[in-house]
Design a protein around this motif. Structure first.
Motif, mmCIF file in Angstrom:
data_model
loop_
_atom_site.group_PDB
_atom_site.id
_atom_site.type_symbol
_atom_site.label_atom_id
_atom_site.label_comp_id
_atom_site.label_asym_id
_atom_site.label_seq_id
_atom_site.Cartn_x
_atom_site.Cartn_y
_atom_site.Cartn_z
ATOM 1 N N UNK A 85 0.825 -1.205 0.000
ATOM 2 C CA UNK A 85 0.000 0.000 0.000
ATOM 3 C C UNK A 85 0.860 1.257 0.000
ATOM 4 N N UNK B 72 2.349 1.916 -3.407
ATOM 5 C CA UNK B 72 1.378 2.502 -4.315
ATOM 6 C C UNK B 72 1.231 3.995 -4.078
ATOM 7 N N UNK B 73 1.092 4.351 -2.839
ATOM 8 C CA UNK B 73 0.895 5.761 -2.528
ATOM 9 C C UNK B 73 2.108 6.591 -2.917
ATOM 10 N N UNK C 217 -0.321 -4.032 -9.083
ATOM 11 C CA UNK C 217 -1.205 -2.877 -8.880
ATOM 12 C C UNK C 217 -0.819 -1.703 -9.783
ATOM 13 N N UNK D 40 -1.280 2.428 -10.669
ATOM 14 C CA UNK D 40 -1.715 3.744 -10.231
ATOM 15 C C UNK D 40 -2.368 4.449 -11.411
#
Lengths: 323, 470
Positions: A7, A10-11, A68, A70
């Protein structure tokens, strides 16, 4: 449960690649996801691959391109990134024509160039200085007859814009070009930010031309080379080669050795209608469209060996973002 | 493996007990079915996470549902090939074989009306609305086990279905996605009643033959062979033939109509009601077009006209002349629609108001025609111009999904010319194809219509469905 590390990655990547909007995401995050500066620094090191996901500027980890993704809210029909510059050809909508939008690495807008036509190709020199684009003015396909394109260049350092390469003095097979049927597309700059390659169509032939930006000249080198893309080491170009020199039959993704003018067809056997992008000196990446209009980003070896690999599902317009 | 199977079976049994009970229905009537079971895996599955609002997880092997951070799962299934009514539909999901995939709450399953969300583009920020009925709720779920929820109320036959899973528990569950492989991917298991009522042959035949057929395409005849392939399809389909412009390339001259159009689609000229395109207008005033089709193309030079087929009013319009509010064509259209007494309306012309094609942008200048049709409760608009097939969900004139009064738009530019690609796929686009020539066939029932993409010989792409009139 997605791990904390994933997480955070990703951020952070969102912040690094997609700028302002992503910063807002981070600010909205739960306290558990706020990490110390040292961790951020370590995670920022990872290289990314920028893509468009159905027209939205996006990025994936270069080492986990199917992981993942973005996704920002920035809409582009074509995008590219190099040398700390990000460029986007905005979609044509009911009220506005397209425009070139140029951003820095933090997605701060630096320049907008209004354009007329349908977005098609977009590239930036390795240094990030020269942005070049192609739009369709009439017709919209390289496989048809009667289309016309317009190809321009922005020098982000001086702000100077070449609206159309047709303004340049062209030499075709040793003779000055006088015909009015010239169309240019698919510019790619070499490392000196002055010399470039492009495709020139005239008299029913499609030429690879070498151009000199400061001298405002181009000259033909060989034929049936379209949408060239210079390798990082400057020795080769990836390009699309019309099968039997007939674009209606599709194109074979190929690599041309610039010194020997030797052509190597790559392993991809589907017709590739794209300006390929080099991931490194050994690998090129390109988009392929499925019959239902969903695109995928593929890669294949630049020496013609191996087999194509699916790099990013449901995406196109790839551009590597170095760490 | 046998122990795992046994364990899964136990888990399923308990899940059924926990899930909101829906009666296991066998469709009524005198004929009890020998049920046929068909299993579908998702066409798309992903989850979104409000802790990372701009991230898409469409290619992940896992699907997370949680309330802290909030994670929601979206699944989409395409059900096709059913030849009998659905007796029972069960959604089966498998918990991931990793620590933490278990949860005291497996989530609440709800129908989602949006079927055009993208597996690789959906994020927390752009997720579809979870707007449908609650189908069931799972209680506690263990690691590495199957669970199922009865979704019969939502899955009514062939078609596309989206289902979301949400949770109000801060200890979330993780299921396997379709990317985890066929052994653990979500499943939609449909039992259908294979015994149907014996058809009353006379009634069925009479009913079907009484319903008119309207069949056609646009972007048709050139020096290639695509128009030959689609004309061959028309040979086997009776009814009225429509065209959505660009009847002949490159310039719509009289000689091009003779050379390219006449030997192929020209075989069906006597039953053809055409519309003109920009290539027909490459000849000044489209004189080649009006000369070739004569009175079948309406008043020469205007190119807009209407006719009735059974319970349907059909309008052929001209996107190559003015369409603005107050223009002769728009004024005529509103008068024509106001005078119409048929319950259902279909209109066609060349340039699409809505399209995902990469070669021609949506043409907003056709907006006044779309508005007039919407104001008069029309059902269908068919266009061409982009050389491909595309179908949209019923939409209002702004392009917003509108299940009540919306018009279903088709781009039927697959009549023969060389194919174009797609650009950004536009909202509410439900079906697309860019490698199959074909014709679009409408069967115009008294108060509904069927559409069917009929592919050229040797190709398999198809698309079909049914809608009621407004």
């Amino acid at each position: 449960m997605l791990s904390l590390k994933a997480r955070v990655l990703t951020a952070v990547v969102a912040a690094a690649v997609l700028g302002g909007a992503a910063v807002a995401y981070a600010a909205n995050s739960a306290p558990a996801e706020v990490v110390d500066a040292e961790t951020v620094g370590a995670l920022r090191a990872g290289p990314r691959l920028q893509v468009l996901t159905n027209g939205l500027l996006s990025s994936v980890s270069a080492s986990d391109t199917r992981g993942p993704r973005t996704i920002s809210e920035r809409k582009c029909d074509r995008a590219y990134a190099a040398g700390g510059t990000v460029a986007c050809l905005a979609p044509v909508d009911a009220l506005t024509a397209t425009r070139l939008m140029v951003f820095d690495a933090q997605m701060n807008e630096r320049k907008t160039v209004p354009l007329t036509g349908f977005p098609n190709r977009l590239k930036i020199s390795a240094s990030g200085r020269m942005v070049s684009w192609t739009v369709f003015l009439e017709g919209h396909s390289y496989a048809t007859t009667g289309f016309s394109t317009q190809t321009g260049i922005l020098d982000t350092q001086t702000g100077a814009v070449v609206s159309s390469l047709e303004e340049f003095k062209a030499t075709v097979e040793g003779k000055p070009l006088t015909a009015a049927d010239a169309n240019y597309w698919g510019v790619t700059f070499t490392g000196d930010d002055n010399r470039f390659y492009a495709t020139l169509s005239t008299g029913g032939k499609r030429y690879l031309v070498e151009g000199d930006l400061s001298a405002r000249t181009v000259r033909t080198l060989t034929t049936n080379v379209e949408c060239a893309s210079v390798s990082p080491d400057g020795t080769r170009v990836a390009f699309k080669s019309a099968i039997d020199e007939d674009p209606k039959k599709g194109w074979r993704l190929s690599v041309l050795d610039l010194k020997m003018l030797r052509r190597t067809p790559l392993a991809e056997e589907h017709s590739v209608d794209d300006q390929a992008v080099w991931l490194d000196n050994d690998t090129v990446t390109y988009g392929l469209q499925r019959p239902d209009g969903v695109n995928d980003v593929w890669s294949t070896r630049a020496d013609g060996t191996g087999a194509p690999a699916l790099l990013v599902e449901g995406a196109n317009s790839p551009a590597p973002l170095p760490a | 493996m046998s122990s795992r199977t046994a364990k899964a079976r136990v888990a399923v049994a308990s899940a059924v007990a926990v899930a909101a009970a829906t009666a296991v229905a066998v469709t009524g009537g005198g004929n009890v079915a020998s049920a046929a079971t068909t299993t579908f895996t998702p066409a798309a599955d992903t989850y979104v996470d409000n802790g990372s609002t701009g991230t898409n997880y469409g290619t992940s092997g896992q699907l997370g549902v949680d309330n802290s951070p909030v994670k929601r799962i979206f699944l989409r299934f395409t059900v096709s090939g059913l030849t009998a009514p659905v007796a029972n539909a069960k959604l089966r999901v498998h918990t991931d074989d990793v620590s933490g995939s278990n949860s005291p709450a497996g989530g609440t399953f709800r129908a989602v009306s949006n079927n055009t969300w993208s597996e690789t583009a959906t994020t927390w920020s752009n997720q579809p609305a979870i707007d449908g009925a609650t189908l069931g709720t799972l209680g506690s779920v263990s690691r590495n086990a199957w669970y199922e929820v009865d979704v019969t109320s939502a899955v009514t036959g062939n078609g596309t279905y989206s289902i979301a899973i949400t949770s109000t528990n801060s200890d979330g569950a993780d299921y396997d996605s379709r990317e985890s492989g066929s052994a653990t991917a979500p499943q939609l298991v449909i039992s259908s009643d294979t015994t149907t009522t014996p058809p009353t042959t006379t009634t069925t035949t009479t009913g079907q033959s009484a319903d008119p057929v309207l069949v056609g395409a646009g972007d048709i005849a050139d020096s290639g062979s695509g128009d030959t392939a689609t004309a061959n399809l028309l040979d086997g389909i009776s009814g009225t033939v429509f065209t959505t412009g660009d009847n002949v390339y490159p310039d719509g001259t009289a000689s091009q109509f003779t050379t390219y159009y006449n030997p192929t689609w020209g075989r069906h000229k006597a039953r053809t009601r055409p519309s003109p395109g920009n290539h027909d207008y490459n000849t000044s005033g489209a004189t080649g077009y009006y000369g070739y089709f004569g009175a079948q193309a309406g008043t020469s030079g205007l190119g807009y006209y209407s006719y009735d087929l059974g319970n349907w009013h059909v309008v052929s319009l001209n996107s190559e002349i003015s369409k603005s509010v107050g223009s002769p064509q728009e004024v005529w259209l509103r008068q024509d629609l106001a005078a119409n007494t048929k319950p259902c309306t279909l209109a066609y012309w060349h340039k699409p108001r809505f399209t995902s094609g990469s070669n021609h942008a949506p043409d907003s200048s056709t907006g006044p025609l779309v508005q007039a049709l919407y104001d008069n409760n029309a059902e269908v608009i068919v266009t061409g111009h982009n050389h491909q097939y595309e179908r949209f969900a019923p939409m209002n004139p702004s392009g917003t999904a509108d299940a009540t009064r919306g018009i279903r738009h088709f781009v039927a530019g697959m009549g023969g010319a060389g194919f174009y690609g797609f650009g950004t796929i536009q909202p509410n686009s439900e079906a697309r194809n860019s490698n199959t020539h074909g014709v679009l066939k409408f069967t115009l029932h008294a108060n509904s219509y069927d559409w069917q993409f009929v592919p050229e010989a040797g190709k398999t792409y198809t698309d079909s469905g049914t809608n009621s009139c407004h």
